[in-house]
Design a protein around this motif. Structure first.
Motif, PDB file in Angstrom:
ATOM      1  N   GLU A 230      -3.374 -45.979  79.707  1.00 35.94           N
ATOM      2  CA  GLU A 230      -4.171 -45.898  80.931  1.00 35.94           C
ATOM      3  C   GLU A 230      -4.249 -44.463  81.444  1.00 35.94           C
ATOM      4  N   SER A 233      -6.382 -42.197  79.058  1.00 34.75           N
ATOM      5  CA  SER A 233      -7.799 -42.548  79.165  1.00 34.75           C
ATOM      6  C   SER A 233      -8.392 -41.978  80.453  1.00 34.75           C
ATOM      7  N   TRP A 234      -7.655 -42.099  81.549  1.00 34.41           N
ATOM      8  CA  TRP A 234      -8.138 -41.602  82.835  1.00 34.41           C
ATOM      9  C   TRP A 234      -8.275 -40.085  82.824  1.00 34.41           C
ATOM     10  N   GLU A 237     -11.297 -38.935  80.767  1.00 41.44           N
ATOM     11  CA  GLU A 237     -12.546 -39.084  81.513  1.00 41.44           C
ATOM     12  C   GLU A 237     -12.651 -38.012  82.592  1.00 41.44           C
ATOM     13  N   ARG A 276      -3.004 -40.719  89.575  1.00 42.30           N
ATOM     14  CA  ARG A 276      -4.357 -40.245  89.886  1.00 42.30           C
ATOM     15  C   ARG A 276      -4.319 -39.141  90.948  1.00 42.30           C
TER      16      ARG A 276
END
Length: 295
Positions: A230, A233-234, A237, A276
């Protein structure tokens, strides 16, 4: 009557220790720190030039004394690097303490946990590391507890997850070259921003100095454990590169989700409560600032 100045001693003072040193210098504390190259210490820190892996160097080290002692140890390079620091080096430093501090703080690692089934764990969970690194750190934790009992002082262990922040690019380089972890097996990771490491350590030390009751052990991670898949991948991007899983599966100990309730219950508030928030701050920084990203 003027209050007596608090004194803190930071052993193996690198990036995290340096951040703590700067914090307490700003608070008017007397700060001393041990490392091989004291020219890299923040201005205002009293440097103690010593190599804790070298018996002769430590024999020449003066007696050590402070109200608070913070260990921020990192393993030496090569075979036996963990034992050289976390067993032999730690013992040499403890032998140099000329008086008992009020509390010893020891930076540890969630590597002392070896759970593999994505289970949630906390400070009371079993510590049965299978890797030599985790075993060495666990022995050091046990020695700190013994030393505190021998000297009649308190101690706190802080088991940090993977530390990320400005300065390292290992995972970012993997993402850019398409060497992300494969989709299977799923592997949970736990992390904390470098600034929260500094912030939490500083907060705990200040709390103790103000008379608060501290725990003997804290897990230092953010509030949202996530799989390496996860996270990668984040990040891919976010930085605008293809997410390609051509790398090797994660080899680090276990796959677990660490709870940080005890950290939050202490009253500390995370600057970056999830990956994040932390990675946005790092990746949006000016190009000249190198981002540190670790799994």
């Amino acid at each position: 009557m003027k209050a007596e100045q608090n004194r803190i001693l930071i052993i193996a003072c690198g990036d995290i220790g340096g951040g703590v040193a700067e914090h307490f210098l700003a608070q008017g504390w007397a700060v001393s720190a041990m490392r091989r190259n004291i020219s890299q210490l923040p201005d205002g820190v009293e440097g103690i030039a010593a190599d804790l892996t070298d018996a002769q160097s430590m024999a020449q080290c003066p007696p050590l004394a402070a109200d608070y002692v913070l260990f921020t140890l990192t393993p030496a390079r090569g075979d036996g690097g963990y034992e050289a620091v976390f067993q032999q080096g730690l013992e040499r430093v403890l032998a140099k303490l000329s008086r008992a501090p009020k509390r010893i703080f020891f930076v540890s690692s969630t590597g002392v946990y070896d759970q593999v089934d994505h289970e949630w764990i906390d400070e009371s969970s079993a510590t049965e590391p299978s890797r030599a690194s985790g075993q060495s750190i666990l022995k050091a934790e046990q020695r700190i507890a013994e030393a505190a009992q021998e000297q009649g002082c308190n101690y706190s262990l802080i088991r940090f997850g993977g530390i990320y922040g400005p300065g390292r690019e290992h995972m970012l380089n993997k993402i850019r070259t398409g060497e992300c972890a494969p989709q299977e097996p799923l592997h949970y990771t736990n992390r904390i921003h470098r600034d929260d490491c500094v912030g939490f350590l500083s907060y705990l030390i200040e709390q103790d100095a103000q008379g608060a009751v501290l725990e003997n052990c804290y897990i230092g991670v953010d509030t949202e454990p996530a799989s390496i898949q996860e996270v990668q991948s984040w990040v891919a991007e976010f930085i605008g590169v293809p997410y390609r899983c051509n790398g090797e599966a994660v080899q680090r100990t276990g796959s677990k989700r660490c709870r940080n309730q005890r950290l939050l219950a202490s009253g500390y508030r995370l600057l970056y409560p999830n990956y994040r928030a932390g990675f946005t701050q790092i990746l949006a920084a000016p190009a000249q600032e190198k981002p540190e990203i670790t799994g």
